[in-house]
Design a protein around this motif. Structure first.
Motif, PDB file in Angstrom:
ATOM      1  N   THR A   1       0.884  -1.459  -0.194  1.00 31.95           N
ATOM      2  CA  THR A   1      -0.510  -0.095  -0.215  1.00 31.95           C
ATOM      3  C   THR A   1       1.220   1.286   0.135  1.00 31.95           C
ATOM      4  O   THR A   1       0.780   2.646  -0.277  1.00 31.95           O
ATOM      5  CB  THR A   1      -1.193  -0.044   1.169  1.00 31.95           C
ATOM      6  OG1 THR A   1      -0.139  -0.110   2.614  1.00 31.95           O
ATOM      7  CG2 THR A   1      -1.740  -0.902   1.115  1.00 31.95           C
ATOM      8  N   GLU A   2       1.843   1.144   0.065  1.00 32.85           N
ATOM      9  CA  GLU A   2       2.746   2.739   0.709  1.00 32.85           C
ATOM     10  C   GLU A   2       3.507   2.863  -0.876  1.00 32.85           C
ATOM     11  O   GLU A   2       3.715   1.509  -2.154  1.00 32.85           O
ATOM     12  CB  GLU A   2       4.133   2.097   1.535  1.00 32.85           C
ATOM     13  CG  GLU A   2       3.971   1.985   2.803  1.00 32.85           C
ATOM     14  CD  GLU A   2       2.781   3.115   3.132  1.00 32.85           C
ATOM     15  OE1 GLU A   2       3.709   4.371   2.569  1.00 32.85           O
ATOM     16  OE2 GLU A   2       2.224   2.961   4.261  1.00 32.85           O
ATOM     17  N   PRO A   3       3.557   3.887  -1.306  1.00 33.15           N
ATOM     18  CA  PRO A   3       4.173   4.966  -2.531  1.00 33.15           C
ATOM     19  C   PRO A   3       5.825   3.589  -3.109  1.00 33.15           C
ATOM     20  O   PRO A   3       5.154   3.500  -3.738  1.00 33.15           O
ATOM     21  CB  PRO A   3       4.417   6.122  -3.027  1.00 33.15           C
ATOM     22  CG  PRO A   3       3.806   6.574  -0.922  1.00 33.15           C
ATOM     23  CD  PRO A   3       3.095   5.584  -0.365  1.00 33.15           C
ATOM     24  N   GLU A   4       6.343   3.822  -2.213  1.00 36.12           N
ATOM     25  CA  GLU A   4       7.830   3.758  -2.482  1.00 36.12           C
ATOM     26  C   GLU A   4       8.160   1.991  -3.707  1.00 36.12           C
ATOM     27  O   GLU A   4       8.577   2.276  -3.876  1.00 36.12           O
ATOM     28  CB  GLU A   4       8.788   3.726  -1.008  1.00 36.12           C
ATOM     29  CG  GLU A   4       8.944   5.188  -1.229  1.00 36.12           C
ATOM     30  CD  GLU A   4       9.775   5.089  -0.242  1.00 36.12           C
ATOM     31  OE1 GLU A   4      10.779   3.869   0.006  1.00 36.12           O
ATOM     32  OE2 GLU A   4      10.662   6.709  -0.220  1.00 36.12           O
ATOM     33  N   PRO A   5       6.974   0.768  -2.851  1.00 38.63           N
ATOM     34  CA  PRO A   5       7.663  -0.353  -3.282  1.00 38.63           C
ATOM     35  C   PRO A   5       7.268  -0.504  -4.211  1.00 38.63           C
ATOM     36  O   PRO A   5       6.930  -1.238  -5.556  1.00 38.63           O
ATOM     37  CB  PRO A   5       6.960  -1.754  -1.894  1.00 38.63           C
ATOM     38  CG  PRO A   5       5.694  -0.682  -1.273  1.00 38.63           C
ATOM     39  CD  PRO A   5       7.261   1.487  -0.990  1.00 38.63           C
ATOM     40  N   LEU A   6       5.657  -0.044  -4.812  1.00 41.17           N
ATOM     41  CA  LEU A   6       4.311   0.000  -5.514  1.00 41.17           C
ATOM     42  C   LEU A   6       5.438   1.181  -7.169  1.00 41.17           C
ATOM     43  O   LEU A   6       5.145   0.341  -7.995  1.00 41.17           O
ATOM     44  CB  LEU A   6       3.241   0.920  -4.819  1.00 41.17           C
ATOM     45  CG  LEU A   6       2.248   0.111  -4.835  1.00 41.17           C
ATOM     46  CD1 LEU A   6       1.095   1.181  -4.439  1.00 41.17           C
ATOM     47  CD2 LEU A   6       1.659  -0.533  -5.545  1.00 41.17           C
ATOM     48  N   GLN A   7       6.106   1.850  -6.201  1.00 35.99           N
ATOM     49  CA  GLN A   7       6.177   2.876  -7.454  1.00 35.99           C
ATOM     50  C   GLN A   7       8.021   2.156  -8.219  1.00 35.99           C
ATOM     51  O   GLN A   7       8.127   1.669  -9.307  1.00 35.99           O
ATOM     52  CB  GLN A   7       7.829   3.859  -6.994  1.00 35.99           C
ATOM     53  CG  GLN A   7       8.810   4.890  -8.218  1.00 35.99           C
ATOM     54  CD  GLN A   7       9.076   5.954  -7.356  1.00 35.99           C
ATOM     55  OE1 GLN A   7       8.291   6.416  -6.181  1.00 35.99           O
ATOM     56  NE2 GLN A   7       9.893   6.260  -7.876  1.00 35.99           N
ATOM     57  N   GLY A   8       8.570   1.043  -7.336  1.00 35.62           N
ATOM     58  CA  GLY A   8      10.027   0.624  -7.435  1.00 35.62           C
ATOM     59  C   GLY A   8       8.885  -1.086  -8.914  1.00 35.62           C
ATOM     60  O   GLY A   8       9.374  -1.641  -9.641  1.00 35.62           O
ATOM     61  N   LEU A   9       7.999  -1.440  -7.895  1.00 37.06           N
ATOM     62  CA  LEU A   9       7.464  -2.314  -8.963  1.00 37.06           C
ATOM     63  C   LEU A   9       6.351  -2.068 -10.223  1.00 37.06           C
ATOM     64  O   LEU A   9       6.889  -2.917 -11.446  1.00 37.06           O
ATOM     65  CB  LEU A   9       6.087  -3.181  -8.037  1.00 37.06           C
ATOM     66  CG  LEU A   9       5.386  -4.002  -8.801  1.00 37.06           C
ATOM     67  CD1 LEU A   9       6.133  -5.456  -8.521  1.00 37.06           C
ATOM     68  CD2 LEU A   9       4.571  -4.646  -7.704  1.00 37.06           C
ATOM     69  N   GLU A  10       5.961  -0.601 -10.376  1.00 33.47           N
ATOM     70  CA  GLU A  10       5.530  -0.286 -11.915  1.00 33.47           C
ATOM     71  C   GLU A  10       6.756  -0.065 -12.493  1.00 33.47           C
ATOM     72  O   GLU A  10       6.675  -0.307 -13.450  1.00 33.47           O
ATOM     73  CB  GLU A  10       5.134   1.443 -11.493  1.00 33.47           C
ATOM     74  CG  GLU A  10       3.560   0.979 -10.701  1.00 33.47           C
ATOM     75  CD  GLU A  10       3.055   1.204 -11.925  1.00 33.47           C
ATOM     76  OE1 GLU A  10       3.194   1.216 -12.756  1.00 33.47           O
ATOM     77  OE2 GLU A  10       1.367   1.302 -11.554  1.00 33.47           O
ATOM     78  N   ALA A  11       8.064   0.332 -11.911  1.00 33.98           N
ATOM     79  CA  ALA A  11       9.236   0.434 -12.739  1.00 33.98           C
ATOM     80  C   ALA A  11       9.561  -1.241 -13.539  1.00 33.98           C
ATOM     81  O   ALA A  11      10.366  -0.749 -14.354  1.00 33.98           O
ATOM     82  CB  ALA A  11      10.394   1.178 -12.291  1.00 33.98           C
ATOM     83  N   LEU A  12       8.973  -1.671 -12.745  1.00 31.02           N
ATOM     84  CA  LEU A  12       9.584  -3.125 -12.945  1.00 31.02           C
ATOM     85  C   LEU A  12       8.363  -3.763 -14.058  1.00 31.02           C
ATOM     86  O   LEU A  12       9.218  -4.254 -15.045  1.00 31.02           O
ATOM     87  CB  LEU A  12       9.629  -3.946 -12.226  1.00 31.02           C
ATOM     88  CG  LEU A  12      10.368  -6.303 -12.113  1.00 31.02           C
ATOM     89  CD1 LEU A  12      11.968  -5.630 -12.504  1.00 31.02           C
ATOM     90  CD2 LEU A  12       9.969  -6.582 -10.791  1.00 31.02           C
ATOM     91  N   VAL A  13       7.175  -3.816 -14.267  1.00 32.36           N
ATOM     92  CA  VAL A  13       6.627  -3.587 -15.414  1.00 32.36           C
ATOM     93  C   VAL A  13       6.907  -2.642 -16.469  1.00 32.36           C
ATOM     94  O   VAL A  13       6.547  -3.495 -17.760  1.00 32.36           O
ATOM     95  CB  VAL A  13       5.467  -3.553 -14.879  1.00 32.36           C
ATOM     96  CG1 VAL A  13       4.491  -3.472 -15.404  1.00 32.36           C
ATOM     97  CG2 VAL A  13       4.757  -4.318 -12.973  1.00 32.36           C
TER      98      VAL A  13
END
Length: 878
Positions: free
Chosen positions: A149-161
């Protein structure tokens, strides 16, 4: 490259991650493979991302664990702690490092993790570059993605996608659609998504899931469980836990285990507003946006439903236009039970709102159903009086029962219309004694100036009562006269009963025409139950006329309607099942016949004719499956229970089947009794000649049998049953074969084959005598266009592995056999029977040969087990 400083290494060290967190979950021996979903995953192996999204307990993790290949899979089971960005990436790198496909010298194995990795371009570039360089593709499964739910890990996962490294394929499993944007991949067709709808267990998959817990439900139970759980894996497992206790019944969302699971795993994670909306709409099986607004008072109800559908899958659109929403059945069941328990006044208020909403839109059935749920007799009584007749015509019997129960017996007894509706309900559900009670109440409360519809309803109840009791005179009197006015809502039912009266008066052609008009009228007015009744009677007429294919088609239509609407325990449902049982018997499928007969037998009392038909075909099927004694007894019991007010074709069917079975078993007294009763009830018909000829043949009098058959075979004496001609030709073939006239035997067999093929009849041939089957086998391939049909008959005969019926014993042999268990000597038996000892020994040798035994004890055992020692039925008197 300069060496990293020790302090920098310590600062960039990976967080410690439990080994179980990055291991592929083990699937136990009770894992149920789901080939259709595994095929979807296999086909998507090369997609950049696979998304599996469904509520808790849908089987996401087990599906992926059962599909994953350990040598090419890296797995991370996410939890709330992974909102720490450094821990998130430490887990991903540990999972990749543990994957055998990642080389030992890959930078991924010792890649340090900085303090804020998702915001560190150098770190991301190093990881993505290492993933690009992998020699084999690795699938990274991120399970429970909703935990991020936190923006940082979601941001990293977005980059991976977004970057899509060449050596990586993402597999994302989540309870809800996360904030992760997959729009670009979706638009490019580069994602494969499996949603809650696809994860629902089919009946076949559900049976396999229940089987691992030792639960083997019947087909109807299985269908009900799948409907009750919505195919939800967790719900089915909880049901299995309940059902392993033989004394326990699965109660859906009200079961404690289910409730605890739903509260802990599903509902507790929802925002209060969403949970409250779900609770509010749980009073309805399905809701539209407008109904949800009326119930909740929320202007944004439509938006919230849309959000619940896309983010949680707890509700799903239904209907052709997608304007309605259905809640996951177990979730709804739990919320509704909890609402009734914690806030019964609010539940009643919500049902009242739903009743008004449906009534305003001209939907009487759901309006009355919700009024019933309020428990308010005054609120129910008005719509009940207005809609009762329409509801019984359309088959909404359950709603009617509930509404009548709410208004109470006293109110019903004081209202002629409600009392007559109650009587008709009882008749349709096989309870004629209760129908008479309601009839008496209707008479007692009869108004001085009854309206036309009330008078007509009374007449129709009388007609239905007469039909079930078999009183021809009452039936004709009750249906005499024409209905006043055209287009009346009782017109189809009136025509139905008038057609039945025409049948009792032996005018099938006029009855058929009346029924076709009645069927059109019922369908035009959406009176589904009446239409189903008509289909059943039309099917019976088709069978009487010998068109068994049309009988099966019409009965099948009626049967599908009864199953769809839950009318299996009504007269309409029992009639359809009985005719399908008859069809299965004629197609020589006795096991299928018994299945349909058991369904028809659920009705308490469907009338004498229905009782006779079901018992006769079921007994015949049991007989052909090798349960000779029980089968013959069941036919006898059906004849006794059927009474005397049944049609000639049912009398003929019961008599011919009983005589046929009794003759084959050697029960001459029972066979003679069937013949004697038939002579009184259906004299001068072909069936009498058939039974007499079979009796003569069993006595070894072939010439007498041939003479009796001649007027039946040449059509001089007409038969009642369409397939009697087939039986007559087969008996002629058997007679000619025994007389050594092979040519005449083959001609008779050919005639029987031709008639049987035209009518779709395999029963008389498949279960024919050994002489008939021998003729078929001998002349196989020499029957011209009938060769294929003959081969089918022989194949079907070989398909039954039951024991062969021994050769019938003569009366004298039977007398000797009865005395064998007494341990008398042959000389003593001879004295008892007033014959010579040598005659007794001759009979004993013949008995041994027919029973295929060599000892006295074995002869007694075989005779007792096979029911060859005929004993009088307790209900029969000499």
């Amino acid at each position: 490259m300069a060496e990293a400083h020790p302090e920098e290494l310590r600062e960039n060290a990976r967080r410690r991650v439990p080994r179980t967190k990055v291991a592929v979950p083990a699937v136990g021996p009770d894992f149920v493979r789901r080939p259709r979903l595994l095929a979807v995953l296999d086909q998507a192996r090369d997609a950049p991302a696979i998304v599996v999204c469904a509520p808790a307990g849908s089987g996401k993790t087990l599906l992926l664990a059962g599909w994953a290949r350990p040598e090419t899979t890296a797995w991370v089971s996410l939890d709330g702690d992974d909102n720490d960005d450094r821990r998130f990436w430490s887990a991903i790198l540990d999972a990749l490092s543990g994957c055998p496909s990642v080389p030992h010298d890959s930078p991924l194995r010792d890649q340090p993790v900085p303090r804020r990795p998702s915001r560190d371009p150098g770190f991301l570039a190093a990881v993505f570059g290492a993933l690009d360089d992998l020699p084999d593709v690795v699938r990274l499964v991120l399970d429970d993605l909703q935990e991020l739910t936190e923006p940082e890990p979601l941001q990293g996962l977005e980059a991976l996608v977004r970057y899509r490294p060449a050596g990586l394929r993402l597999v994302l499993a989540s309870r809800e659609t996360s904030s992760l944007s997959l729009a670009r991949l979706r638009s490019a067709g580069q994602t494969t998504e499996i949603r809650a709808g696809e994860l629902k267990f089919s009946p076949t998959e559900a049976r396999a899931l229940l089987a691992v817990s030792g639960v083997d439900p019947r087909p109807t139970q299985l269908r009900r469980l799948v409907e009750q759980t919505g195919g939800w894996a967790a719900g089915l497992k909880l049901a299995a836990m309940s059902l392993t206790d033989a004394d326990k019944v699965f109660l859906g969302g009200s079961d404690r285990e289910v409730g605890n699971y739903l509260l802990a795993e599903v509902l507790s994670e929802l925002p209060d507003q969403q949970r409250d909306l779900l609770c509010t709409i749980s009073v309805c099986e399905k809701v539209s946006a407008g109904l949800a607004r009326a119930l909740s008072g929320r202007a944004d109800a439509a938006t919230m439903l849309d959000t619940l559908e896309h983010e949680t899958s707890l509700v799903a659109r239904s209907g052709a236009d997608g304007a309605w929403y259905r809640m996951q059945p177990l979730v709804r069941s739990y919320l509704l039970a909890d609402l009734g328990k914690q806030a019964p006044a609010r539940a009643a208020e919500l049902h009242a709102k739903a009743a008004r909403w449906f009534a305003e839109r001209g939907r009487p059935v759901p309006a009355l159903a919700h009024a019933v749920r309020t428990g308010d007799a005054e609120r129910v009584s008005g719509p009940l009086r207005r809609q009762a007749v329409s509801l019984i015509l359309s088959g909404e019997h359950e709603v009617l029962h509930e509404a009548l129960a709410v208004v109470g017996d006293q109110v019903v007894a004081q209202d002629s219309m409600l009392a007559l509706v109650s009587a008709l309900l009882c008749l349709e559900e096989g309870e004629p004694e209760f129908a008479l009670l309601h009839w008496a109440h209707a008479d007692a409360a009869w108004p001085p100036h009854p309206g036309a519809e009330l008078q007509l309803l009374r007449r129709l109840v009388a007609a239905r009562q007469a039909e079930i009791t078999g009183d021809v005179g009452d039936m004709v009197r009750a249906t005499s006269g024409r209905l006043r006015g055209q287009g009346h809502r009782l017109d189809a039912l009136d025509r139905l009963y008038r057609a039945t009266a025409l049948l009792t008066a032996s005018d099938p052609a006029a009855a058929w025409d009346e029924l076709r008009v009645a069927l059109d009228a019922a369908r035009d007015r959406e009176q589904t139950y009446v239409a189903t009744q008509i289909l059943g009677i039309l099917a019976g007429l088709a069978g009487t006329a010998g068109d068994f294919r049309q009988m099966a088609e019409l009965a099948g239509q009626a049967d599908r309607a009864t199953i769809e609407h839950g009318w299996e325990r009504t007269v309409a449902g029992a009639t359809a099942s009985a005719l399908l049982a008859y069809d299965a018997l004629l197609r020589a499928e006795p096991a299928e016949c018994l299945r349909h007969a058991r369904r028809a037998g659920r009705l308490t009392d469907g009338g004498q004719g229905l009782t006779l038909l079901v018992g006769t075909v079921a007994g015949a099927a049991r007989f052909e499956l090798g349960d000779w004694t029980a089968g013959l007894r069941q036919i006898e019991q059906a004849r006794l229970a059927g009474g005397t007010r049944v049609s000639a074709d049912l009398v003929a069917l019961s008599a011919v089947v009983q005589h046929r079975a009794a003759s084959r078993l050697g029960w001459s007294r029972v066979a003679q009794q069937a013949l004697n009763e038939s002579r009184l009830r259906i004299p001068d018909c072909g069936e009498i000649l058939l039974m007499r000829a079979r009796t003569q043949l069993s006595l070894g009098r072939g010439e007498s049998a041939e003479k009796l058959l001649r007027p039946l075979v040449d059509g001089t004496v007409p038969a009642i049953l369409p397939w009697t001609a087939v039986e007559a030709s087969l008996l002629e073939a058997e007679t000619a074969k025994l007389a050594g006239n092979e040519g005449r035997a083959v001609r008779a067999l050919t005639r029987a084959l031709s008639a049987a093929k035209a009518g779709g009849l395999r029963y008389p041939l498949v279960f024919g005598s050994r002489e008939v089957v021998g003729l078929l086998a001998t002349h196989r391939g020499q029957l011209g266009e009938l060769n294929t049909f003959a081969a089918e008959i022989l194949a079907a005969r070989r398909g039954f592995a039951g024991p062969e019926i021994p050769d019938p014993l003569t009366e004298r042999e039977r007398s000797v056999l009865r005395l064998l268990p007494t341990l008398r000597s042959f000389d003593e038996i001879a004295q008892d029977l007033t014959v010579s000892p040598n005659t007794v020994k001759t009979h004993v040798r013949s008995i041994y040969a027919k029973l295929r035994v060599q000892r006295r004890r074995d002869a007694v055992t075989v005779a007792m087990d096979g029911g060859l020692l005929e004993t009088p039925h307790p209900d029969l008197h000499d």
